[in-house]
Design an enzyme around this catalytic site. Structure first.
Site, PDB file in Angstrom:
ATOM      1  N   GLU A   1       0.875  -0.850   0.489  1.00 57.60           N
ATOM      2  CA  GLU A   1       0.070  -0.211   0.369  1.00 57.60           C
ATOM      3  C   GLU A   1       0.694   0.683   0.137  1.00 57.60           C
ATOM      4  O   GLU A   1       0.934   2.073  -0.656  1.00 57.60           O
ATOM      5  CB  GLU A   1      -1.128   0.141   1.141  1.00 57.60           C
ATOM      6  CG  GLU A   1      -2.481  -0.908   1.301  1.00 57.60           C
ATOM      7  CD  GLU A   1      -3.120  -1.154   2.143  1.00 57.60           C
ATOM      8  OE1 GLU A   1      -3.826  -0.583   1.644  1.00 57.60           O
ATOM      9  OE2 GLU A   1      -2.598  -1.377   3.484  1.00 57.60           O
TER      10      GLU A   1
ATOM     11  N   GLU B   1      -4.267  -9.564   3.162  1.00 56.67           N
ATOM     12  CA  GLU B   1      -4.578  -8.673   4.448  1.00 56.67           C
ATOM     13  C   GLU B   1      -5.931 -10.008   5.112  1.00 56.67           C
ATOM     14  O   GLU B   1      -5.720 -10.634   6.403  1.00 56.67           O
ATOM     15  CB  GLU B   1      -4.451  -7.133   4.693  1.00 56.67           C
ATOM     16  CG  GLU B   1      -3.965  -6.193   4.562  1.00 56.67           C
ATOM     17  CD  GLU B   1      -3.397  -5.868   3.956  1.00 56.67           C
ATOM     18  OE1 GLU B   1      -3.768  -6.114   2.432  1.00 56.67           O
ATOM     19  OE2 GLU B   1      -2.875  -4.789   3.287  1.00 56.67           O
TER      20      GLU B   1
HETATM   21  C1  LIG Z   1       7.187 -12.101   3.509  1.00 58.72           C
HETATM   22  C2  LIG Z   1       6.522 -12.886   4.394  1.00 58.72           C
HETATM   23  C3  LIG Z   1       5.143 -14.374   3.555  1.00 58.72           C
HETATM   24  C4  LIG Z   1       8.399 -13.559   4.578  1.00 58.72           C
HETATM   25  O1  LIG Z   1       7.781 -15.363   4.268  1.00 58.72           O
HETATM   26  P1  LIG Z   1       9.411 -15.849   5.080  1.00 58.72           P
HETATM   27  O2  LIG Z   1       8.897 -17.716   5.217  1.00 58.72           O
HETATM   28  O3  LIG Z   1      10.572 -15.427   3.309  1.00 58.72           O
HETATM   29  O4  LIG Z   1       9.973 -15.225   6.003  1.00 58.72           O
HETATM   30  P2  LIG Z   1       9.376 -14.596   7.307  1.00 58.72           P
HETATM   31  O5  LIG Z   1       9.954 -15.947   8.404  1.00 58.72           O
HETATM   32  O6  LIG Z   1       7.529 -15.206   8.063  1.00 58.72           O
HETATM   33  O7  LIG Z   1       9.579 -13.582   7.572  1.00 58.72           O
HETATM   34  C5  LIG Z   1      11.137 -13.500   8.659  1.00 58.72           C
HETATM   35  C6  LIG Z   1      10.705 -12.675  10.053  1.00 58.72           C
HETATM   36  O8  LIG Z   1      10.237 -11.799   9.879  1.00 58.72           O
HETATM   37  C7  LIG Z   1       8.946 -11.210  10.190  1.00 58.72           C
HETATM   38  N1  LIG Z   1       7.606 -10.598  10.425  1.00 58.72           N
HETATM   39  C8  LIG Z   1       7.043 -11.094   9.118  1.00 58.72           C
HETATM   40  N2  LIG Z   1       6.633 -10.138   8.473  1.00 58.72           N
HETATM   41  C9  LIG Z   1       5.959  -9.353   9.354  1.00 58.72           C
HETATM   42  C10 LIG Z   1       4.870  -8.740   9.959  1.00 58.72           C
HETATM   43  N3  LIG Z   1       4.156  -7.804   9.135  1.00 58.72           N
HETATM   44  N4  LIG Z   1       4.761  -8.415  11.612  1.00 58.72           N
HETATM   45  C11 LIG Z   1       5.506  -9.105  12.265  1.00 58.72           C
HETATM   46  N5  LIG Z   1       7.169  -9.589  12.082  1.00 58.72           N
HETATM   47  C12 LIG Z   1       6.772  -9.978  10.688  1.00 58.72           C
HETATM   48  C13 LIG Z   1       8.106 -13.318  10.905  1.00 58.72           C
HETATM   49  O9  LIG Z   1       7.831 -13.340  11.312  1.00 58.72           O
HETATM   50  C14 LIG Z   1      10.127 -12.951  11.031  1.00 58.72           C
HETATM   51  O10 LIG Z   1      10.037 -13.521  12.379  1.00 58.72           O
HETATM   52  P3  LIG Z   1      10.702 -14.592  12.682  1.00 58.72           P
HETATM   53  O11 LIG Z   1      10.164 -15.610  13.261  1.00 58.72           O
HETATM   54  O12 LIG Z   1      12.091 -14.576  11.892  1.00 58.72           O
HETATM   55  O13 LIG Z   1      11.351 -13.851  14.321  1.00 58.72           O
HETATM   56  C15 LIG Z   1       6.062 -13.888   5.430  1.00 58.72           C
HETATM   57  O14 LIG Z   1       7.152 -13.076   6.169  1.00 58.72           O
HETATM   58  C16 LIG Z   1       4.421 -12.979   5.958  1.00 58.72           C
HETATM   59  O15 LIG Z   1       3.851 -13.395   5.163  1.00 58.72           O
HETATM   60  N6  LIG Z   1       4.594 -11.881   5.968  1.00 58.72           N
HETATM   61  C17 LIG Z   1       3.264 -11.247   6.849  1.00 58.72           C
HETATM   62  C18 LIG Z   1       3.026 -10.132   5.968  1.00 58.72           C
HETATM   63  C19 LIG Z   1       1.788  -9.829   6.345  1.00 58.72           C
HETATM   64  O16 LIG Z   1       0.670 -10.946   6.095  1.00 58.72           O
HETATM   65  N7  LIG Z   1       0.784  -8.544   6.211  1.00 58.72           N
HETATM   66  C20 LIG Z   1      -0.134  -7.763   6.868  1.00 58.72           C
HETATM   67  C21 LIG Z   1      -0.129  -6.650   7.427  1.00 58.72           C
HETATM   68  S1  LIG Z   1      -1.927  -6.528   8.210  1.00 58.72           S
HETATM   69  C22 LIG Z   1      -1.305  -4.852   7.117  1.00 58.72           C
HETATM   70  O17 LIG Z   1      -0.449  -4.413   6.559  1.00 58.72           O
HETATM   71  C23 LIG Z   1      -3.050  -3.257   7.746  1.00 58.72           C
HETATM   72  C24 LIG Z   1      -2.087  -2.795   7.142  1.00 58.72           C
HETATM   73  C25 LIG Z   1      -2.559  -1.570   7.444  1.00 58.72           C
HETATM   74  C26 LIG Z   1      -4.071  -1.470   7.207  1.00 58.72           C
HETATM   75  C27 LIG Z   1      -4.849  -0.433   7.529  1.00 58.72           C
HETATM   76  C28 LIG Z   1      -4.824   0.574   8.493  1.00 58.72           C
HETATM   77  C29 LIG Z   1      -3.664   0.883   8.843  1.00 58.72           C
HETATM   78  C30 LIG Z   1      -2.759  -0.476   8.693  1.00 58.72           C
HETATM   79  C31 LIG Z   1      -3.702  -4.196   7.970  1.00 58.72           C
HETATM   80  C32 LIG Z   1      -3.163  -4.053   9.628  1.00 58.72           C
HETATM   81  O18 LIG Z   1      -2.756  -3.172  10.222  1.00 58.72           O
HETATM   82  O19 LIG Z   1      -4.698  -4.646  10.223  1.00 58.72           O
END
Ligand SMILES: CC(C)(COP(=O)(O)OP(=O)(O)OC[C@H]1O[C@@H](n2cnc3c(N)ncnc32)[C@H](O)[C@@H]1OP(=O)(O)O)[C@@H](O)C(=O)NCCC(=O)NCCSC(=O)/C(=C/c1ccccc1)CC(=O)O
Length: 256
Positions: free
Chosen positions: A110, A130
């Site tokens: 976004e 999301e």
């Molecule tokens: C991106 C991924 C697919 C990558 O996967 P991969 O296997 O390569 O890596 P991971 O092991 O998963 O990640 C490494 C490490 O980073 C941490 N991590 C990654 N993303 C996040 C995150 N968003 N929050 C917290 N931590 C994160 C992960 O946990 C690992 O940590 P470790 O275990 O090593 O300690 C994969 O990471 C993935 O799918 N991530 C999540 C992506 C996601 O779902 N994003 C959407 C979030 S909701 C949002 O952005 C919103 C925005 C918004 C809307 C309206 C108003 C304000 C904001 C919606 C909302 O807030 O409700």
């Protein structure tokens, strides 16, 4: 620091710097971004901005889902005081370039959609995921993704939460360029400095004409663009641009 900021040659570089959490946004980073976008908008020495992330794995994955505490206030009091957390603060007539260096997911995509140019590394991946975490792309995703790419692709991405890769993003026009990860910031710098070397008022007028014109019927947009041209017609920089062309030298623009 969650977000780094520096300024060079009229270009602001904003780097999301939480690589251990895929440059996701914790509340502190969001507060920092609000201040940084205000600086970019108001500092007359800044003509263009580059938004990127630290490392080669992620641009940003949106909200930090581990560090964002449950809200203490009701939504109405937060929304009516501050509006949205990030995107309104990115609204300005100075261009913003997203240099997408890996995952641009959720609020990360976004933010990229709120930028004017999107360039990406060959390992970038894009998604509005999301729906998988019981939320909604509520910053701008549901409105801006379908305006940036074909509707059926946008709907598939938003309803499945599937990611697309950099080649697909280039094919559908979500990004304009793909380069190897090591070359990304260099390309962003090249585009930013090209833009910064153009007349600042002209650059802002182009963005205003395009952004506002997109929501207007064509005749109204054409009239608006002609008025903006008229606004630029008497600037010192336009005289300088024409004179420099005639004298076969580089122009020196002052933003006046
Ligand atoms: C991106 C991924 C697919 C990558 O996967 P991969 O296997 O390569 O890596 P991971 O092991 O998963 O990640 C490494 C490490 O980073 C941490 N991590 C990654 N993303 C996040 C995150 N968003 N929050 C917290 N931590 C994160 C992960 O946990 C690992 O940590 P470790 O275990 O090593 O300690 C994969 O990471 C993935 O799918 N991530 C999540 C992506 C996601 O779902 N994003 C959407 C979030 S909701 C949002 O952005 C919103 C925005 C918004 C809307 C309206 C108003 C304000 C904001 C919606 C909302 O807030 O409700």
């Amino acid at each position: 620091m969650g977000v780094d900021f520096k300024k060079e040659n009229h270009v602001a570089y904003i780097t999301l710097n939480r690589p251990e959490a895929m440059n996701s946004l914790d509340p502190e980073s969001m507060d920092q971004l609000v201040d940084i976008w205000s600086t970019v908008k108001n500092d007359p020495d800044i003509r263009v901005a580059v938004l990127t992330g630290t490392g080669q794995k992620a641009f940003s994955t949106g909200t930090d889902m581990k560090k964002t505490p449950p809200p203490k206030e009701c939504m109405a009091s937060i929304y009516l005081r501050d509006g949205q957390p990030i995107i309104p603060h990115m609204k300005m007539w100075k261009p913003i370039i997203a240099a997408i260096n890996g995952y641009a997911v959720g609020g990360g995509l976004e933010m990229a959609l709120a930028c004017d140019l999107r360039i990406a590394s060959s390992n970038a991946k894009f998604g509005l995921t999301e729906v998988k975490v019981a939320s909604l792309a509520g910053l701008n995703g549901t409105q801006c993704l379908p305006r940036a790419i074909p509707l059926s692709v946008a709907m598939k991405m938003m309803l499945t939460g599937d990611l697309i890769d950099a080649q697909e993003a280039l094919r559908i026009g979500l990004v304009s360029d793909i380069v190897e990860p090591d070359e990304l910031i260099g390309l962003a710098r090249k585009y930013a400095e090209k833009i910064a070397n153009n007349a600042p008022l002209s650059v802002k007028a182009v963005k205003q004409a395009v952004v506002m014109g997109m929501d207007l019927p064509l005749d109204h947009g054409l009239a608006f663009a002609h008025l903006l041209w008229g606004v630029l017609r008497d600037t010192e920089d336009r005289k300088e641009g024409f004179q420099a062309f005639a004298e076969k030298r580089a122009p020196e623009y002052k933003g006046k």
